[in-house]
Scaffold this motif. Structure first.
Motif, PDB file in Angstrom:
ATOM      1  N   LEU A 169       0.895  -0.861   0.208  1.00  0.00           N
ATOM      2  CA  LEU A 169       0.188  -0.266   0.099  1.00  0.00           C
ATOM      3  C   LEU A 169       0.679   1.234   0.462  1.00  0.00           C
ATOM      4  O   LEU A 169       0.539   2.320  -0.853  1.00  0.00           O
ATOM      5  CB  LEU A 169      -0.760  -0.033   0.906  1.00  0.00           C
ATOM      6  CG  LEU A 169      -1.775   1.255   1.157  1.00  0.00           C
ATOM      7  CD1 LEU A 169      -3.171   1.077   0.036  1.00  0.00           C
ATOM      8  CD2 LEU A 169      -2.599   1.276   2.635  1.00  0.00           C
ATOM      9  N   GLN A 170       1.928   1.461   0.668  1.00  0.00           N
ATOM     10  CA  GLN A 170       2.772   1.622   0.732  1.00  0.00           C
ATOM     11  C   GLN A 170       3.394   2.791  -0.626  1.00  0.00           C
ATOM     12  O   GLN A 170       3.456   3.759  -0.984  1.00  0.00           O
ATOM     13  CB  GLN A 170       3.835   1.780   1.561  1.00  0.00           C
ATOM     14  CG  GLN A 170       4.664   3.145   2.152  1.00  0.00           C
ATOM     15  CD  GLN A 170       4.412   4.496   2.459  1.00  0.00           C
ATOM     16  OE1 GLN A 170       3.783   4.378   4.072  1.00  0.00           O
ATOM     17  NE2 GLN A 170       4.606   5.801   2.128  1.00  0.00           N
ATOM     18  N   PHE A 188       0.855   4.182  -2.964  1.00  0.00           N
ATOM     19  CA  PHE A 188       0.997   5.306  -2.736  1.00  0.00           C
ATOM     20  C   PHE A 188       2.035   6.694  -3.343  1.00  0.00           C
ATOM     21  O   PHE A 188       1.239   7.791  -3.612  1.00  0.00           O
ATOM     22  CB  PHE A 188       0.572   5.345  -1.197  1.00  0.00           C
ATOM     23  CG  PHE A 188       0.488   7.424  -0.522  1.00  0.00           C
ATOM     24  CD1 PHE A 188      -0.585   8.288  -0.866  1.00  0.00           C
ATOM     25  CD2 PHE A 188       1.203   8.317  -0.564  1.00  0.00           C
ATOM     26  CE1 PHE A 188      -0.758   8.954  -0.850  1.00  0.00           C
ATOM     27  CE2 PHE A 188       1.185   9.360   0.228  1.00  0.00           C
ATOM     28  CZ  PHE A 188      -0.283   9.796   0.128  1.00  0.00           C
ATOM     29  N   ASP A 189       2.951   6.333  -2.526  1.00  0.00           N
ATOM     30  CA  ASP A 189       4.756   6.316  -3.065  1.00  0.00           C
ATOM     31  C   ASP A 189       4.157   6.777  -4.864  1.00  0.00           C
ATOM     32  O   ASP A 189       4.950   8.013  -4.831  1.00  0.00           O
ATOM     33  CB  ASP A 189       5.796   5.896  -2.169  1.00  0.00           C
ATOM     34  CG  ASP A 189       5.956   6.154  -1.186  1.00  0.00           C
ATOM     35  OD1 ASP A 189       5.244   6.660  -0.945  1.00  0.00           O
ATOM     36  OD2 ASP A 189       6.718   4.708  -1.121  1.00  0.00           O
ATOM     37  N   GLY A 190       3.512   5.791  -5.065  1.00  0.00           N
ATOM     38  CA  GLY A 190       3.979   6.408  -7.086  1.00  0.00           C
ATOM     39  C   GLY A 190       2.335   7.561  -7.143  1.00  0.00           C
ATOM     40  O   GLY A 190       3.540   7.938  -7.759  1.00  0.00           O
ATOM     41  N   PHE A 191       2.100   7.534  -6.215  1.00  0.00           N
ATOM     42  CA  PHE A 191       0.595   7.925  -6.620  1.00  0.00           C
ATOM     43  C   PHE A 191       0.897   9.635  -6.340  1.00  0.00           C
ATOM     44  O   PHE A 191       0.954  10.732  -7.515  1.00  0.00           O
ATOM     45  CB  PHE A 191      -1.048   7.875  -5.843  1.00  0.00           C
ATOM     46  CG  PHE A 191      -1.324   8.928  -5.408  1.00  0.00           C
ATOM     47  CD1 PHE A 191      -2.690   9.317  -6.599  1.00  0.00           C
ATOM     48  CD2 PHE A 191      -2.127   9.895  -5.072  1.00  0.00           C
ATOM     49  CE1 PHE A 191      -3.574   9.892  -6.406  1.00  0.00           C
ATOM     50  CE2 PHE A 191      -2.638  10.617  -4.796  1.00  0.00           C
ATOM     51  CZ  PHE A 191      -3.370  11.178  -5.627  1.00  0.00           C
ATOM     52  N   THR A 239      -7.054   9.127  -0.636  1.00  0.00           N
ATOM     53  CA  THR A 239      -7.890   7.580  -0.068  1.00  0.00           C
ATOM     54  C   THR A 239      -7.256   7.144  -1.300  1.00  0.00           C
ATOM     55  O   THR A 239      -7.689   6.568  -2.293  1.00  0.00           O
ATOM     56  CB  THR A 239      -9.764   8.286  -0.072  1.00  0.00           C
ATOM     57  OG1 THR A 239     -10.009   9.140   1.240  1.00  0.00           O
ATOM     58  CG2 THR A 239      -9.927   6.702   0.459  1.00  0.00           C
ATOM     59  N   LYS A 240      -7.707   6.094  -0.936  1.00  0.00           N
ATOM     60  CA  LYS A 240      -7.343   4.211  -1.212  1.00  0.00           C
ATOM     61  C   LYS A 240      -8.893   4.025  -1.905  1.00  0.00           C
ATOM     62  O   LYS A 240     -10.254   3.899  -1.905  1.00  0.00           O
ATOM     63  CB  LYS A 240      -6.787   3.368  -1.373  1.00  0.00           C
ATOM     64  CG  LYS A 240      -7.013   1.745  -1.242  1.00  0.00           C
ATOM     65  CD  LYS A 240      -5.709   1.686  -2.522  1.00  0.00           C
ATOM     66  CE  LYS A 240      -5.718   0.522  -3.078  1.00  0.00           C
ATOM     67  NZ  LYS A 240      -5.374   0.235  -4.833  1.00  0.00           N
TER      68      LYS A 240
END
Length: 145
Positions: free
Chosen positions: A41-42, A45-48, A130-131
């Motif tokens: 998940l991290q 998010f880092d890519g996003f 938010t995912k």
């Protein structure tokens, strides 16, 4: 006689300390655990956030709108990218806020609905990511109270 009293007091003190620890144990055990994002998940998010920050660095409101859940904050007055770019982007993504999001640390947490969220705190505002089934999206800007 003093030695006997001393041993009795020490014994009483040990019982009181043991009782205090026993009474504290449930409170410590029930303390809410801080949510921790899984490595996968991290990484997602880092890519996003890297793409989001790139869009902010170039002041690309169209790219930011494309990474935003619409209608924004369930407001039908901001139901598409054009409305987001006209109504939300200029006020929420000032030069100061864009710079803050660039350098701000994103904080992970789960909400009451069990959604994975990251928050970036910028002065009076909180930017929420938010995912979603479509991946991470910018979902909310709120007051930092």
């Amino acid at each position: 006689m003093v030695d006997g009293r001393s041993r009795a007091l020490k014994f009483l003190l040990r019982i009181m300390l043991a009782t205090a620890f026993v009474n504290l144990a449930p409170a410590v055990a029930q303390a809410p655990k801080k949510a921790v994002a899984s490595p996968a998940l991290q990484k997602e998010f880092d890519g996003f956030i890297e793409k989001f920050r790139t869009a902010l660095r170039t002041n690309d409101s169209a790219a930011v709108a494309g990474m935003t859940r619409l209608p924004f904050m369930n407001d039908n007055a901001i139901r598409d990218a054009a409305q987001f770019r006209a109504k939300t982007y200029p006020t929420s993504f000032t030069a100061k806020n864009r710079a803050c999001i660039q350098r701000g640390k994103a904080v992970y947490d789960r909400d009451q609905e069990n959604n994975d969220n990251y928050f970036v705190f910028c002065g009076e505002l909180i930017f929420v990511f938010t995912k979603t089934p479509a991946g991470f999206l910018f979902t909310e800007v709120g007051a930092n109270d």
